[in-house]
Design a protein around this motif. Structure first.
Motif, PDB file in Angstrom:
ATOM      1  N   ASP A  95       0.850  -1.189   0.000  1.00 59.19           N
ATOM      2  CA  ASP A  95       0.000   0.000   0.000  1.00 59.19           C
ATOM      3  C   ASP A  95       0.884   1.237   0.000  1.00 59.19           C
ATOM      4  N   ILE A  96       0.440   2.281  -0.676  1.00 62.73           N
ATOM      5  CA  ILE A  96       1.223   3.506  -0.766  1.00 62.73           C
ATOM      6  C   ILE A  96       1.195   4.294   0.541  1.00 62.73           C
ATOM      7  N   ASP A  97       0.200   4.006   1.378  1.00 55.21           N
ATOM      8  CA  ASP A  97       0.016   4.745   2.633  1.00 55.21           C
ATOM      9  C   ASP A  97       0.722   4.047   3.789  1.00 55.21           C
ATOM     10  N   ALA A  98       1.730   4.697   4.360  1.00 59.40           N
ATOM     11  CA  ALA A  98       2.533   4.095   5.434  1.00 59.40           C
ATOM     12  C   ALA A  98       1.690   3.815   6.672  1.00 59.40           C
ATOM     13  N   ASN A  99       0.724   4.678   6.972  1.00 59.94           N
ATOM     14  CA  ASN A  99      -0.118   4.462   8.150  1.00 59.94           C
ATOM     15  C   ASN A  99      -0.965   3.203   7.991  1.00 59.94           C
ATOM     16  N   SER A 100      -1.467   2.967   6.777  1.00 62.13           N
ATOM     17  CA  SER A 100      -2.259   1.753   6.531  1.00 62.13           C
ATOM     18  C   SER A 100      -1.416   0.499   6.729  1.00 62.13           C
ATOM     19  N   ILE A 101      -0.171   0.533   6.263  1.00 68.09           N
ATOM     20  CA  ILE A 101       0.709  -0.627   6.432  1.00 68.09           C
ATOM     21  C   ILE A 101       1.039  -0.857   7.898  1.00 68.09           C
ATOM     22  N   GLU A 102       1.230   0.217   8.641  1.00 73.16           N
ATOM     23  CA  GLU A 102       1.478   0.067  10.082  1.00 73.16           C
ATOM     24  C   GLU A 102       0.292  -0.601  10.761  1.00 73.16           C
ATOM     25  N   LEU A 103      -0.919  -0.174  10.407  1.00 73.72           N
ATOM     26  CA  LEU A 103      -2.124  -0.776  10.976  1.00 73.72           C
ATOM     27  C   LEU A 103      -2.283  -2.225  10.513  1.00 73.72           C
ATOM     28  N   ALA A 104      -1.933  -2.508   9.253  1.00 71.67           N
ATOM     29  CA  ALA A 104      -2.033  -3.875   8.724  1.00 71.67           C
ATOM     30  C   ALA A 104      -1.122  -4.818   9.490  1.00 71.67           C
ATOM     31  N   GLU A 105       0.082  -4.363   9.807  1.00 75.85           N
ATOM     32  CA  GLU A 105       1.018  -5.218  10.546  1.00 75.85           C
ATOM     33  C   GLU A 105       0.567  -5.419  11.993  1.00 75.85           C
TER      34      GLU A 105
END
Length: 223
Positions: A95-105
């Protein structure tokens, strides 16, 4: 070509309850208790769309699959039910959005901790070569040619991800007809338009899912 018509939100709810969207109660609790998770990720429309994908993928793909990428993975709500439905070596969520990836992890921490059964990647899918991906995550440079490519966010990005896909990659794609939704820059209004925009040489499944809010279209197959 299949058309699933859900006229009311009660119909949508029944479709979810009887479908493949298997998320552990602890995952829902995590999402509810953490206000950082967008509630839209667990809307009836989102859950029905993902349940539909899991149902068809289960029936039209091998039970054991190699490395998988989720393009536009958002907060990774598909990871857990996907791993429960079919055997997958590893999932990279892009995902291009770093916050989304942090939440995904955080949402899938047990899979991150399990030798990267799932690993988030901050990258623009439109700038990656889908057939020969190279990206950096967790301090490592990764080069991989995923066997299974899933994109439930086609309406959020241009077609470069599809143009760079290989003929031996199984592609699962979803898009919808709601241009007015935030971030929807590349919608389709009919199944035929989706087929023209994303042509496949071998189609395993094609269909539409009508809900009271929008119609979602899906293709599964090979270029």
């Amino acid at each position: 070509m299949e058309n699933i018509k859900l006229d009311t939100w009660d119909d949508v709810e029944n479709y979810i309850d009887n479908g493949f969207m298997k998320i552990s109660p602890s995952y829902f609790e995590r999402a509810i208790m953490n206000s950082n998770y967008p509630r839209d990720a667990f809307s009836k429309g989102q859950l029905a769309s993902k349940s539909w994908l899991l149902d068809k993928l289960y029936h039209y793909t091998a039970r054991t699959n190699p490395t998988t990428v989720l393009l536009g993975c958002w907060i990774g709500s598909l990871v857990e039910p996907l791993l429960k439905s079919i055997q997958i070596e590893r999932i990279y969520g892009i995902d291009i959005d770093a916050n989304s990836i942090e939440l995904a992890e955080k949402f899938n921490q047990k899979h991150v901790a399990n030798d990267w059964k799932f690993k988030g990647v901050v990258a623009d899918a439109s700038l990656l070569d889908t057939n020969h991906m190279e990206f950096e995550t967790g301090g490592e440079l990764i080069a991989v040619s995923p066997g299974l490519v899933i994109n439930t966010s086609c309406e959020h990005m241009d077609n470069n991800w599809f143009e760079t896909a290989g003929s031996d990659q199984l592609i699962v794609m979803q898009t919808n007809n709601k241009e007015e939704f935030d971030g929807h820059v590349n919608v389709c209004y009919t199944i035929e338009e989706m087929q023209e925009k994303y042509p496949l040489t071998k189609v395993l499944y094609i269909g539409s899912l009508e809900t009271p809010a929008y119609t979602r279209y899906m293709q599964i197959g090979f270029k």
